[in-house]
Motif scaffolding. Structure first.
Motif, PDB file in Angstrom:
ATOM      1  N   ASP A 150       0.441  -0.689  -0.276  1.00 54.35           N
ATOM      2  CA  ASP A 150       0.399  -0.209  -0.173  1.00 54.35           C
ATOM      3  C   ASP A 150       1.082   2.014   0.074  1.00 54.35           C
ATOM      4  O   ASP A 150       0.484   2.292  -0.393  1.00 54.35           O
ATOM      5  N   THR A 151       2.086   1.185   0.216  1.00 55.30           N
ATOM      6  CA  THR A 151       2.752   2.475   0.474  1.00 55.30           C
ATOM      7  C   THR A 151       3.929   2.527  -1.054  1.00 55.30           C
ATOM      8  O   THR A 151       4.064   3.376  -1.550  1.00 55.30           O
ATOM      9  N   VAL A 152       3.097   1.994  -2.216  1.00 56.68           N
ATOM     10  CA  VAL A 152       3.989   2.415  -3.350  1.00 56.68           C
ATOM     11  C   VAL A 152       3.136   3.205  -3.903  1.00 56.68           C
ATOM     12  O   VAL A 152       1.653   2.749  -4.067  1.00 56.68           O
ATOM     13  N   GLY A 153       3.246   4.699  -4.121  1.00 59.94           N
ATOM     14  CA  GLY A 153       2.529   5.313  -4.996  1.00 59.94           C
ATOM     15  C   GLY A 153       0.947   4.956  -5.640  1.00 59.94           C
ATOM     16  O   GLY A 153       1.699   3.877  -6.808  1.00 59.94           O
ATOM     17  N   ALA A 154       0.276   4.642  -6.001  1.00 58.67           N
ATOM     18  CA  ALA A 154      -0.795   5.122  -7.224  1.00 58.67           C
ATOM     19  C   ALA A 154      -0.430   4.898  -8.452  1.00 58.67           C
ATOM     20  O   ALA A 154      -0.864   4.235  -9.188  1.00 58.67           O
ATOM     21  N   GLY A 155       0.378   6.275  -8.530  1.00 60.86           N
ATOM     22  CA  GLY A 155       0.473   6.600 -10.805  1.00 60.86           C
ATOM     23  C   GLY A 155       1.593   5.212 -10.867  1.00 60.86           C
ATOM     24  O   GLY A 155       1.810   5.247 -11.833  1.00 60.86           O
ATOM     25  N   SER A 156       2.214   4.388 -10.078  1.00 63.17           N
ATOM     26  CA  SER A 156       3.092   3.384 -10.473  1.00 63.17           C
ATOM     27  C   SER A 156       2.173   1.991 -10.420  1.00 63.17           C
ATOM     28  O   SER A 156       3.341   0.555 -10.448  1.00 63.17           O
ATOM     29  N   ARG A 157       1.166   2.134  -9.604  1.00 65.05           N
ATOM     30  CA  ARG A 157       0.196   0.523  -9.683  1.00 65.05           C
ATOM     31  C   ARG A 157      -0.556   0.463 -10.537  1.00 65.05           C
ATOM     32  O   ARG A 157      -1.370   1.466 -10.789  1.00 65.05           O
ATOM     33  N   GLY A 158      -1.100  -0.475 -10.889  1.00 63.38           N
ATOM     34  CA  GLY A 158      -2.708  -0.765 -11.470  1.00 63.38           C
ATOM     35  C   GLY A 158      -3.301  -1.959 -11.226  1.00 63.38           C
ATOM     36  O   GLY A 158      -3.061  -2.589  -9.615  1.00 63.38           O
ATOM     37  N   TRP A 159      -3.902  -2.861 -12.481  1.00 61.33           N
ATOM     38  CA  TRP A 159      -4.716  -3.362 -11.400  1.00 61.33           C
ATOM     39  C   TRP A 159      -4.400  -4.727 -12.849  1.00 61.33           C
ATOM     40  O   TRP A 159      -5.323  -4.427 -13.850  1.00 61.33           O
ATOM     41  N   ASP A 160      -3.718  -5.899 -12.668  1.00 60.23           N
ATOM     42  CA  ASP A 160      -4.003  -6.954 -13.627  1.00 60.23           C
ATOM     43  C   ASP A 160      -4.951  -7.868 -13.786  1.00 60.23           C
ATOM     44  O   ASP A 160      -5.677  -8.658 -12.236  1.00 60.23           O
ATOM     45  N   GLN A 161      -6.302  -7.250 -13.918  1.00 62.60           N
ATOM     46  CA  GLN A 161      -7.597  -8.455 -14.048  1.00 62.60           C
ATOM     47  C   GLN A 161      -7.774  -9.511 -14.397  1.00 62.60           C
ATOM     48  O   GLN A 161      -8.176 -10.173 -13.694  1.00 62.60           O
ATOM     49  N   GLY A 162      -6.727 -10.498 -15.641  1.00 62.83           N
ATOM     50  CA  GLY A 162      -6.593 -11.738 -16.034  1.00 62.83           C
ATOM     51  C   GLY A 162      -5.505 -12.438 -14.684  1.00 62.83           C
ATOM     52  O   GLY A 162      -6.947 -13.218 -14.319  1.00 62.83           O
ATOM     53  N   LYS A 163      -5.206 -11.633 -13.942  1.00 66.49           N
ATOM     54  CA  LYS A 163      -4.508 -12.364 -12.684  1.00 66.49           C
ATOM     55  C   LYS A 163      -4.979 -11.781 -11.270  1.00 66.49           C
ATOM     56  O   LYS A 163      -5.144 -12.247 -10.092  1.00 66.49           O
ATOM     57  N   LYS A 164      -5.960 -11.011 -11.034  1.00 69.87           N
ATOM     58  CA  LYS A 164      -7.212 -10.256  -9.648  1.00 69.87           C
ATOM     59  C   LYS A 164      -5.694 -10.040  -9.006  1.00 69.87           C
ATOM     60  O   LYS A 164      -5.659 -10.235  -7.919  1.00 69.87           O
ATOM     61  N   VAL A 165      -4.933  -8.834  -9.247  1.00 70.97           N
ATOM     62  CA  VAL A 165      -3.727  -8.810  -8.986  1.00 70.97           C
ATOM     63  C   VAL A 165      -3.483  -7.617  -8.781  1.00 70.97           C
ATOM     64  O   VAL A 165      -3.537  -6.830 -10.110  1.00 70.97           O
ATOM     65  N   GLY A 166      -3.089  -6.799  -7.860  1.00 69.43           N
ATOM     66  CA  GLY A 166      -2.819  -5.369  -7.954  1.00 69.43           C
ATOM     67  C   GLY A 166      -1.380  -4.507  -7.636  1.00 69.43           C
ATOM     68  O   GLY A 166      -0.775  -4.908  -6.356  1.00 69.43           O
ATOM     69  N   GLY A 167      -1.062  -4.200  -8.147  1.00 70.16           N
ATOM     70  CA  GLY A 167       0.747  -3.885  -8.084  1.00 70.16           C
ATOM     71  C   GLY A 167       0.886  -3.472  -9.155  1.00 70.16           C
ATOM     72  O   GLY A 167       0.164  -2.500 -10.055  1.00 70.16           O
ATOM     73  N   ARG A 168       2.606  -3.920  -9.587  1.00 73.73           N
ATOM     74  CA  ARG A 168       3.347  -3.538 -10.578  1.00 73.73           C
ATOM     75  C   ARG A 168       3.267  -4.711 -11.644  1.00 73.73           C
ATOM     76  O   ARG A 168       2.965  -5.804 -11.330  1.00 73.73           O
ATOM     77  N   LYS A 169       3.482  -4.242 -13.099  1.00 74.77           N
ATOM     78  CA  LYS A 169       3.751  -5.235 -14.106  1.00 74.77           C
ATOM     79  C   LYS A 169       5.142  -4.542 -15.019  1.00 74.77           C
ATOM     80  O   LYS A 169       5.511  -3.507 -14.805  1.00 74.77           O
ATOM     81  N   ARG A 170       5.601  -6.358 -14.903  1.00 70.95           N
ATOM     82  CA  ARG A 170       6.986  -6.216 -15.757  1.00 70.95           C
ATOM     83  C   ARG A 170       7.271  -7.376 -16.484  1.00 70.95           C
ATOM     84  O   ARG A 170       6.473  -8.300 -16.492  1.00 70.95           O
ATOM     85  N   HIS A 171       7.788  -7.295 -18.038  1.00 65.89           N
ATOM     86  CA  HIS A 171       7.821  -7.655 -19.132  1.00 65.89           C
ATOM     87  C   HIS A 171       9.868  -8.237 -18.749  1.00 65.89           C
ATOM     88  O   HIS A 171      10.409  -8.018 -18.474  1.00 65.89           O
ATOM     89  N   LEU A 172       9.300  -9.442 -18.742  1.00 67.99           N
ATOM     90  CA  LEU A 172      10.956 -10.384 -18.685  1.00 67.99           C
ATOM     91  C   LEU A 172      11.422 -11.033 -20.042  1.00 67.99           C
ATOM     92  O   LEU A 172      10.552 -11.569 -20.547  1.00 67.99           O
ATOM     93  N   THR A 173      12.504 -11.001 -20.548  1.00 73.79           N
ATOM     94  CA  THR A 173      12.561 -11.373 -21.670  1.00 73.79           C
ATOM     95  C   THR A 173      14.354 -12.516 -21.828  1.00 73.79           C
ATOM     96  O   THR A 173      15.019 -11.943 -20.502  1.00 73.79           O
ATOM     97  N   VAL A 174      13.848 -13.281 -21.445  1.00 71.87           N
ATOM     98  CA  VAL A 174      15.196 -14.529 -21.313  1.00 71.87           C
ATOM     99  C   VAL A 174      15.219 -15.483 -22.392  1.00 71.87           C
ATOM    100  O   VAL A 174      13.946 -15.618 -23.216  1.00 71.87           O
ATOM    101  N   ASP A 175      16.351 -16.592 -22.356  1.00 74.11           N
ATOM    102  CA  ASP A 175      16.763 -17.085 -22.847  1.00 74.11           C
ATOM    103  C   ASP A 175      16.452 -18.451 -22.399  1.00 74.11           C
ATOM    104  O   ASP A 175      15.396 -18.954 -21.546  1.00 74.11           O
ATOM    105  N   CYS A 176      16.546 -19.546 -23.743  1.00 76.97           N
ATOM    106  CA  CYS A 176      16.225 -20.888 -23.208  1.00 76.97           C
ATOM    107  C   CYS A 176      16.656 -21.659 -22.042  1.00 76.97           C
ATOM    108  O   CYS A 176      14.911 -22.097 -21.802  1.00 76.97           O
ATOM    109  N   ALA A 177      17.230 -21.667 -21.904  1.00 72.88           N
ATOM    110  CA  ALA A 177      17.659 -22.037 -20.133  1.00 72.88           C
ATOM    111  C   ALA A 177      17.332 -20.900 -19.435  1.00 72.88           C
ATOM    112  O   ALA A 177      16.942 -21.562 -18.645  1.00 72.88           O
ATOM    113  N   GLY A 178      16.529 -20.135 -19.326  1.00 71.45           N
ATOM    114  CA  GLY A 178      16.329 -19.371 -18.214  1.00 71.45           C
ATOM    115  C   GLY A 178      16.275 -18.191 -17.649  1.00 71.45           C
ATOM    116  O   GLY A 178      16.117 -17.570 -17.234  1.00 71.45           O
ATOM    117  N   LEU A 179      18.243 -17.671 -18.557  1.00 68.76           N
ATOM    118  CA  LEU A 179      18.457 -16.895 -17.981  1.00 68.76           C
ATOM    119  C   LEU A 179      17.940 -15.604 -18.309  1.00 68.76           C
ATOM    120  O   LEU A 179      17.647 -15.665 -19.221  1.00 68.76           O
TER     121      LEU A 179
END
Length: 112
Positions: free
Chosen positions: A68-97
């Motif tokens: 709750d201490t995270v600013g509202a400007g950087s928070r959102g709602w993921d409707q699919g996962k029903k999670v409030g918070g932040r989203k990030r995008h990850l790119t990994v290689d085939c080994a998961g690194l």
């Protein structure tokens, strides 16, 4: 650090936590943490007999709960996962690194 191991809880065979933290801060300021990561990430495939540079990658997003201490400007709602918070995008290689981590754009979040 707010995530992961707390500095005061480093393993007993490490130097005192404040010394470890001082090295970490100095290395991060000098850009060495990213350099260490890049070099180590390239070594893993080589030890398995593959090329150092990845030939394929996987891109995915991850929704992270935010306090709750995270600013509202950087928070959102993921409707699919029903999670409030932040989203990030990850790119990994085939080994998961990890290759790239990118915070989610404001357009990828729907505010409550």
């Amino acid at each position: 650090m707010a995530n992961g191991i707390k500095w005061q809880a480093v393993p007993a065979d490490f130097p005192a936590w404040d010394r470890v933290n001082a090295f970490f801060r100095r290395w991060r300021r000098q850009g060495l943490i990213a350099e260490f990561h890049h070099r180590l990430r390239a070594r893993v495939p080589e030890t398995e007999g593959r090329e150092a540079e990845p030939t394929a990658a996987v891109i995915d997003s991850q929704s992270l709960r935010a306090a709750d201490t995270v600013g509202a400007g950087s928070r959102g709602w993921d409707q699919g996962k029903k999670v409030g918070g932040r989203k990030r995008h990850l790119t990994v290689d085939c080994a998961g690194l990890l290759l790239v981590e990118q915070p989610g754009s404001r357009s990828s979040r729907r505010h409550r």
